[in-house]
Design a protein around this motif. Structure first.
Motif, PDB file in Angstrom:
ATOM      1  N   ARG A  36       0.866  -1.114  -0.144  1.00 35.24           N
ATOM      2  CA  ARG A  36      -0.032  -0.176   0.108  1.00 35.24           C
ATOM      3  C   ARG A  36       0.757   1.165  -0.104  1.00 35.24           C
ATOM      4  NH1 ARG A  36      -3.595  -0.435   4.854  1.00 35.24           N
ATOM      5  NH2 ARG A  36      -2.297  -1.978   5.448  1.00 35.24           N
ATOM      6  N   GLU A  39       1.747   1.490  -3.440  1.00 31.90           N
ATOM      7  CA  GLU A  39       0.549   2.066  -4.470  1.00 31.90           C
ATOM      8  C   GLU A  39      -0.016   3.309  -4.240  1.00 31.90           C
ATOM      9  OE1 GLU A  39      -1.734  -1.633  -4.220  1.00 31.90           O
ATOM     10  OE2 GLU A  39      -0.355  -2.851  -4.951  1.00 31.90           O
ATOM     11  N   ASP A  40       0.116   3.696  -3.118  1.00 31.83           N
ATOM     12  CA  ASP A  40      -0.401   5.004  -2.651  1.00 31.83           C
ATOM     13  C   ASP A  40      -0.171   6.195  -3.645  1.00 31.83           C
ATOM     14  OD1 ASP A  40      -1.168   7.700  -1.284  1.00 31.83           O
ATOM     15  OD2 ASP A  40      -1.826   6.388   0.395  1.00 31.83           O
ATOM     16  N   GLU A  41      -1.207   6.694  -4.369  1.00 30.28           N
ATOM     17  CA  GLU A  41      -1.028   7.725  -5.159  1.00 30.28           C
ATOM     18  C   GLU A  41      -0.302   9.131  -4.781  1.00 30.28           C
ATOM     19  OE1 GLU A  41      -5.424   9.522  -5.370  1.00 30.28           O
ATOM     20  OE2 GLU A  41      -4.862   8.449  -7.150  1.00 30.28           O
ATOM     21  N   ASN A  42      -0.660   9.250  -3.396  1.00 31.73           N
ATOM     22  CA  ASN A  42       0.205  10.334  -2.893  1.00 31.73           C
ATOM     23  C   ASN A  42       1.496  10.410  -2.452  1.00 31.73           C
ATOM     24  OD1 ASN A  42      -2.199  11.999  -2.814  1.00 31.73           O
ATOM     25  ND2 ASN A  42      -3.105  10.604  -1.441  1.00 31.73           N
ATOM     26  N   VAL A  44       5.186   9.539  -3.579  1.00 38.61           N
ATOM     27  CA  VAL A  44       6.163   9.299  -4.705  1.00 38.61           C
ATOM     28  C   VAL A  44       6.782   8.217  -4.552  1.00 38.61           C
ATOM     29  CG1 VAL A  44       7.559  10.293  -6.306  1.00 38.61           C
ATOM     30  CG2 VAL A  44       5.746  11.828  -5.277  1.00 38.61           C
ATOM     31  N   SER A  45       7.675   8.007  -3.360  1.00 38.95           N
ATOM     32  CA  SER A  45       8.598   7.089  -3.088  1.00 38.95           C
ATOM     33  C   SER A  45       8.706   6.843  -1.594  1.00 38.95           C
ATOM     34  CB  SER A  45       9.928   7.226  -3.766  1.00 38.95           C
ATOM     35  OG  SER A  45      10.572   8.445  -3.406  1.00 38.95           O
ATOM     36  N   SER A  76       3.563  13.978  -2.190  1.00 41.98           N
ATOM     37  CA  SER A  76       3.028  15.077  -2.954  1.00 41.98           C
ATOM     38  C   SER A  76       2.598  16.044  -2.444  1.00 41.98           C
ATOM     39  CB  SER A  76       1.657  14.296  -4.070  1.00 41.98           C
ATOM     40  OG  SER A  76       2.186  13.330  -4.825  1.00 41.98           O
TER      41      SER A  76
END
Length: 196
Positions: A36, A39-42, A44-45, A76
Motif C-alpha cells: 500500500r 501503490e498510494d498515489e500520494n 511518490v516513493s 505529493s
C-alpha cells in the motif's frame, strides 16, 4: 520472537499471546514488503528504515502493543503537486480490547497522545497492521515550506478581502437600515378598536 517459518505465520498473528509473553519483532529479523505504501498515489516513493513491534501487559493487566520505526518518504505537495521529502519517526501504543463496544466505552482521558484503544477480537495480519501505522504517521497535508508560506499569504489576503466586504455591507455603519416586518405589531390597536 525469532522467525520460524515463512512470512505466512504473520497473516494470523496472535497479539494477545505476544503481549502476555512480552515479545518483540523487528525489521532486523523479519522482512516485509509494504504494497500500500508503494501503490498510494500520494506517496511518490518511500523506504522503511526500520520498524519494531513489541508488547507487554501493563499495570492494569491490559495487553499493549507498541509500534515504532522510521521511514523516508517523498509525498505529493498539496499545493504544487511536486514531491516533498520527509523523514518520519512513528511510535504508537495500542491497548487491546476484545470488542468495539469495549473500545467505545474505554475512558480515553486516561490515555496519553501516543496511545489508543483498538478492538482485537482475534488474530490479525501483522504486516497490514504495521503498514496502517506507517500510513497514519504520514502528514495529512504535505507541503514545501515555500508552498506553505504562499498558501498562508493567499489565505490572509482572501481573509482581508472578506473583512472589507463585510464592513461595506454592515447596516450599522451609517447605511440605510431595512425595516423589519413584525406581523403582530398592530394587534393591540386592532383589539382596542374592537372593544369600542
Amino acid at each position: 520472537m525469532r522467525q520460524k517459518g515463512p512470512l505466512k505465520q504473520f497473516d494470523e498473528f496472535d497479539a494477545w499471546s505476544f503481549s502476555r509473553l512480552g515479545e518483540r519483532i523487528g525489521s532486523d529479523e523479519v522482512k516485509f514488503d509494504f504494497p500500500r505504501l508503494a501503490e498510494d498515489e500520494n506517496i511518490v516513493s518511500s523506504t522503511v528504515e526500520f520498524w519494531e513491534v513489541s508488547a507487554r501487559v501493563n499495570a492494569k493487566s491490559e495487553s499493549v502493543v507498541r509500534f515504532k520505526g522510521r521511514f523516508n518518504a517523498e509525498l505529493s505537495c498539496v499545493v504544487c503537486g511536486s514531491g516533498v521529502e520527509y523523514a518520519i519517526d512513528f511510535e504508537r501504543h495500542l491497548v487491546l480490547v476484545t470488542s468495539e463496544a469495549q473500545a467505545d466505552a474505554y475512558d480515553e482521558e486516561t490515555l496519553d497522545e501516543h496511545t489508543d484503544v483498538v478492538a482485537c477480537p482475534g488474530a490479525i495480519n501483522l504486516r497490514d497492521w504495521l503498514e496502517d501505522e506507517i500510513l497514519l504517521a504520514c502528514p495529512m497535508f504535505p507541503k514545501h515550506d515555500a508552498c506553505a508560506e504562499e498558501a498562508g499569504r493567499s489565505w490572509r489576503e482572501e481573509g482581508d478581502g472578506e473583512e472589507n466586504t463585510d464592513e461595506s455591507q454592515d447596516d450599522t455603519a451609517g447605511g440605510p437600515t431595512q425595516e423589519v416586518q413584525r406581523p403582530f405589531a398592530n394587534l393591540s390597536d386592532l383589539l382596542k378598536g374592537s372593544k369600542k
